[in-house]
Motif scaffolding. Structure first.
Motif, PDB file in Angstrom:
ATOM      1  N   ALA A 105      30.560  63.279 -34.065  1.00  0.00           N
ATOM      2  CA  ALA A 105      30.011  64.891 -35.272  1.00  0.00           C
ATOM      3  C   ALA A 105      28.871  66.073 -33.973  1.00  0.00           C
ATOM      4  CB  ALA A 105      29.177  64.297 -36.661  1.00  0.00           C
ATOM      5  N   ALA A 106      28.100  65.088 -33.173  1.00  0.00           N
ATOM      6  CA  ALA A 106      27.014  66.231 -32.345  1.00  0.00           C
ATOM      7  C   ALA A 106      27.157  65.291 -31.351  1.00  0.00           C
ATOM      8  CB  ALA A 106      25.918  65.984 -32.958  1.00  0.00           C
ATOM      9  N   PRO A 107      26.609  66.036 -30.707  1.00  0.00           N
ATOM     10  CA  PRO A 107      27.051  65.630 -28.831  1.00  0.00           C
ATOM     11  C   PRO A 107      26.696  64.353 -29.168  1.00  0.00           C
ATOM     12  CG  PRO A 107      25.669  67.777 -29.169  1.00  0.00           C
ATOM     13  CD  PRO A 107      25.713  67.576 -30.820  1.00  0.00           C
ATOM     14  N   ALA A 108      26.976  63.616 -28.041  1.00  0.00           N
ATOM     15  CA  ALA A 108      26.199  61.824 -27.714  1.00  0.00           C
ATOM     16  C   ALA A 108      25.623  62.353 -26.984  1.00  0.00           C
ATOM     17  CB  ALA A 108      27.532  61.348 -27.531  1.00  0.00           C
ATOM     18  N   GLN A 167      18.967  53.724 -26.008  1.00  0.00           N
ATOM     19  CA  GLN A 167      18.661  54.931 -25.760  1.00  0.00           C
ATOM     20  C   GLN A 167      19.329  55.505 -25.957  1.00  0.00           C
ATOM     21  OE1 GLN A 167      16.847  54.898 -21.750  1.00  0.00           O
ATOM     22  NE2 GLN A 167      15.554  56.971 -21.975  1.00  0.00           N
ATOM     23  N   ALA A 168      20.389  55.489 -25.757  1.00  0.00           N
ATOM     24  CA  ALA A 168      21.361  56.259 -26.073  1.00  0.00           C
ATOM     25  C   ALA A 168      21.579  57.387 -27.706  1.00  0.00           C
ATOM     26  CB  ALA A 168      23.840  56.216 -25.665  1.00  0.00           C
ATOM     27  N   SER A 169      21.726  55.779 -28.212  1.00  0.00           N
ATOM     28  CA  SER A 169      21.716  56.584 -30.104  1.00  0.00           C
ATOM     29  C   SER A 169      20.790  57.404 -30.069  1.00  0.00           C
ATOM     30  CB  SER A 169      21.634  55.063 -31.203  1.00  0.00           C
ATOM     31  OG  SER A 169      22.485  54.131 -30.685  1.00  0.00           O
ATOM     32  N   ARG A 170      19.300  57.062 -29.494  1.00  0.00           N
ATOM     33  CA  ARG A 170      18.310  57.512 -29.798  1.00  0.00           C
ATOM     34  C   ARG A 170      18.409  58.800 -29.071  1.00  0.00           C
ATOM     35  NH1 ARG A 170      13.329  56.173 -31.687  1.00  0.00           N
ATOM     36  NH2 ARG A 170      11.548  58.073 -30.988  1.00  0.00           N
ATOM     37  N   ILE A 171      18.863  59.089 -27.796  1.00  0.00           N
ATOM     38  CA  ILE A 171      18.970  60.237 -27.472  1.00  0.00           C
ATOM     39  C   ILE A 171      19.845  61.437 -28.143  1.00  0.00           C
ATOM     40  CG2 ILE A 171      19.945  61.822 -25.805  1.00  0.00           C
ATOM     41  CD1 ILE A 171      18.929  59.437 -23.843  1.00  0.00           C
ATOM     42  N   GLU A 172      21.289  60.521 -29.106  1.00  0.00           N
ATOM     43  CA  GLU A 172      22.367  61.499 -29.873  1.00  0.00           C
ATOM     44  C   GLU A 172      21.225  62.039 -30.902  1.00  0.00           C
ATOM     45  OE1 GLU A 172      24.512  61.738 -33.928  1.00  0.00           O
ATOM     46  OE2 GLU A 172      23.226  60.373 -33.020  1.00  0.00           O
ATOM     47  N   SER A 173      20.865  61.245 -31.621  1.00  0.00           N
ATOM     48  CA  SER A 173      19.507  61.757 -33.163  1.00  0.00           C
ATOM     49  C   SER A 173      19.206  62.615 -32.763  1.00  0.00           C
ATOM     50  CB  SER A 173      18.954  60.217 -33.602  1.00  0.00           C
ATOM     51  OG  SER A 173      19.736  59.398 -33.575  1.00  0.00           O
ATOM     52  N   LEU A 174      18.184  62.549 -31.450  1.00  0.00           N
ATOM     53  CA  LEU A 174      16.819  64.003 -31.195  1.00  0.00           C
ATOM     54  C   LEU A 174      17.251  65.225 -30.805  1.00  0.00           C
ATOM     55  CD1 LEU A 174      14.741  61.835 -28.797  1.00  0.00           C
ATOM     56  CD2 LEU A 174      14.830  63.045 -31.018  1.00  0.00           C
ATOM     57  N   ALA A 175      18.868  64.799 -30.018  1.00  0.00           N
ATOM     58  CA  ALA A 175      19.771  66.030 -29.898  1.00  0.00           C
ATOM     59  C   ALA A 175      20.830  66.807 -31.089  1.00  0.00           C
ATOM     60  CB  ALA A 175      21.400  65.366 -29.519  1.00  0.00           C
ATOM     61  N   GLY A 176      21.088  65.876 -32.029  1.00  0.00           N
ATOM     62  CA  GLY A 176      21.329  66.481 -33.230  1.00  0.00           C
ATOM     63  C   GLY A 176      19.631  66.920 -33.997  1.00  0.00           C
ATOM     64  N   ILE A 177      18.913  66.939 -33.781  1.00  0.00           N
ATOM     65  CA  ILE A 177      18.146  66.846 -34.712  1.00  0.00           C
ATOM     66  C   ILE A 177      17.335  69.007 -33.886  1.00  0.00           C
ATOM     67  CG2 ILE A 177      14.984  66.892 -35.196  1.00  0.00           C
ATOM     68  CD1 ILE A 177      15.801  63.679 -35.339  1.00  0.00           C
ATOM     69  N   ALA A 178      17.251  68.445 -32.444  1.00  0.00           N
ATOM     70  CA  ALA A 178      16.511  69.702 -31.899  1.00  0.00           C
ATOM     71  C   ALA A 178      18.141  70.835 -32.035  1.00  0.00           C
ATOM     72  CB  ALA A 178      16.904  69.209 -30.064  1.00  0.00           C
ATOM     73  N   GLU A 205      21.990  64.415 -21.956  1.00  0.00           N
ATOM     74  CA  GLU A 205      21.037  63.365 -21.378  1.00  0.00           C
ATOM     75  C   GLU A 205      19.923  62.811 -21.688  1.00  0.00           C
ATOM     76  OE1 GLU A 205      22.705  62.524 -17.350  1.00  0.00           O
ATOM     77  OE2 GLU A 205      23.711  63.930 -17.793  1.00  0.00           O
ATOM     78  N   SER A 206      18.993  61.812 -21.297  1.00  0.00           N
ATOM     79  CA  SER A 206      17.455  62.641 -21.235  1.00  0.00           C
ATOM     80  C   SER A 206      16.757  63.818 -21.469  1.00  0.00           C
ATOM     81  CB  SER A 206      17.003  60.830 -21.373  1.00  0.00           C
ATOM     82  OG  SER A 206      16.602  60.743 -19.639  1.00  0.00           O
ATOM     83  N   SER A 207      17.248  63.936 -20.163  1.00  0.00           N
ATOM     84  CA  SER A 207      16.153  65.478 -19.975  1.00  0.00           C
ATOM     85  C   SER A 207      16.090  66.563 -20.261  1.00  0.00           C
ATOM     86  CB  SER A 207      16.610  65.672 -18.128  1.00  0.00           C
ATOM     87  OG  SER A 207      18.067  65.763 -18.172  1.00  0.00           O
ATOM     88  N   GLN A 208      17.311  66.528 -21.696  1.00  0.00           N
ATOM     89  CA  GLN A 208      17.435  67.428 -22.577  1.00  0.00           C
ATOM     90  C   GLN A 208      16.583  67.674 -23.470  1.00  0.00           C
ATOM     91  OE1 GLN A 208      21.795  66.775 -21.387  1.00  0.00           O
ATOM     92  NE2 GLN A 208      22.318  68.737 -21.951  1.00  0.00           N
TER      93      GLN A 208
END
Length: 346
Positions: free
Chosen positions: A204-207, A223-234, A242-245
């Motif tokens: 649904a969004a960037p993994a 951590q990957a699950s958390r990054i996916e959620s943050l990517a959607g918010i961003a 990846e975490s650097s993004q």
């Protein structure tokens, strides 16, 4: 299974080994689960906890002078539990094959997340283990939680070429891709995403993607699950992130006080939705005022007035370097605060 462990500890103290019929009780339970198509990971997790509790109880109730015996007992339980777990897992995989369920690769992914997978199990699942993996976590379009059928399709698609293993973790479809070449994380995870798309599985969004050694895959998936959620918010684009993004979002999400201070910067304009929207659109358009005005469907003069109004209310110039930094972080902090989808911890 706890009773089997208690029996094993008692026999060890008597200098005897756990008899095969006791171990068979555990493997029989694994076979029953396999035949019903149920997951074995929760059972093995409970078994691991039960082992730790039983050994801890022995230490608590130890009499003076028994410490040296308890050290060897603890070492025995560690080795013995691994052997029992391996036997249970092999029985589970074998039973699934006998039942024609063809889920050994999904089983292996579950077992790798709880650290109980062996190389023998990997061979049974036609998977060549690697030292490091890319853990990818994403939410599937049209599914709140990935269905067993979706996980099975993903597993089948990734089998060719041993591209990776699939499993479900919470609301995410997770892929564990072995790193065997010099391909970048983005290339490897992007290839997997495209492979899944060809069989009708779309994120649904960037993994989220995290590289981790085999022994730390459970933490990597979280951590990957958390990054996916943050990517959607961003609002990030792309196949994987990846975490650097999302480094700013990660920092903000971990510090509640910092998040509240950032949000306070835009408190004066929260009640003026057109100003908040103007701020978001300006940064989305990379400060291009013409594009921003077109996107907002307003005249450039109106846009200029709104930016001046934002500065008047907040005391921060939204188009100066420090102001841009402050407002971008403040908007991210507000989105994080409003979102309930970001997992805690990690």
């Amino acid at each position: 299974m706890r009773s089997v462990l208690d029996r094993g500890l008692a026999l060890y103290r008597q200098g005897e080994d756990l008899p095969a019929e006791e171990l068979a009780k555990c493997t029989a339970l694994a076979v029953q689960l396999a035949e019903r198509g149920e997951r074995i990971a929760p059972l093995l997790h409970a078994w691991d906890v039960g082992c730790s509790v039983a050994v801890a109880a022995c230490w608590v109730s130890a009499r003076p002078g028994e410490q040296s015996e308890l050290v060897s007992l603890t070492q025995w339980s560690s080795v013995g539990v691994k052997e029992i777990t391996a036997a249970i897992s092999l029985a589970y995989v074998h039973a699934q094959k006998q039942a024609g369920l063809d889920t050994s690769r999904r089983v292996l992914a579950d077992l790798m997340l709880n650290g109980s997978a062996t190389d023998e199990l990997a061979a049974a699942a036609h998977h060549s283990p690697a030292k490091e993996y890319v853990a990818v976590a994403g939410r599937v379009v049209g599914e709140n939680v990935p269905s067993a059928a979706t996980v099975a399709r993903a597993s089948a698609a990734l089998t060719t070429g041993d591209l990776g293993l699939s499993c479900q973790a919470g609301r995410h479809l997770c892929i564990l891709a072995p790193i065997r070449s010099h391909r970048s994380t983005e290339e490897l995870s992007g290839h997997m995403v495209e492979t899944l798309k060809r069989v009708g599985i779309t994120f649904a969004a960037p993994a989220g993607a995290v590289i981790a050694p085999r022994s730390e895959l459970a933490m990597a998936v979280q951590q990957a699950s958390r990054i996916e959620s943050l990517a959607g918010i961003a609002g990030l684009d792309g196949k994987t992130v990846e975490s650097s993004q999302v480094i700013s979002e990660l920092a903000i999400s971990r510090d509640g006080e910092y998040r509240r201070q950032l949000i306070s910067l835009i408190d004066p304009i929260v009640e003026a939705p057109e100003l908040l929207k103007t701020l978001r659109t300006l940064y989305l358009m990379d400060l291009d005022r013409s594009r921003t005005a077109r996107r907002l469907n307003v005249a450039r003069r109106t846009l200029t007035y709104r930016l001046e109004r934002i500065e008047q209310l907040t005391g921060i110039n939204p188009v100066r370097t420090r102001g841009i930094l402050a407002f971008v972080l403040a908007l991210a902090a507000r989105d994080l605060d409003l979102s309930s989808s970001v997992p805690e911890g990690v």
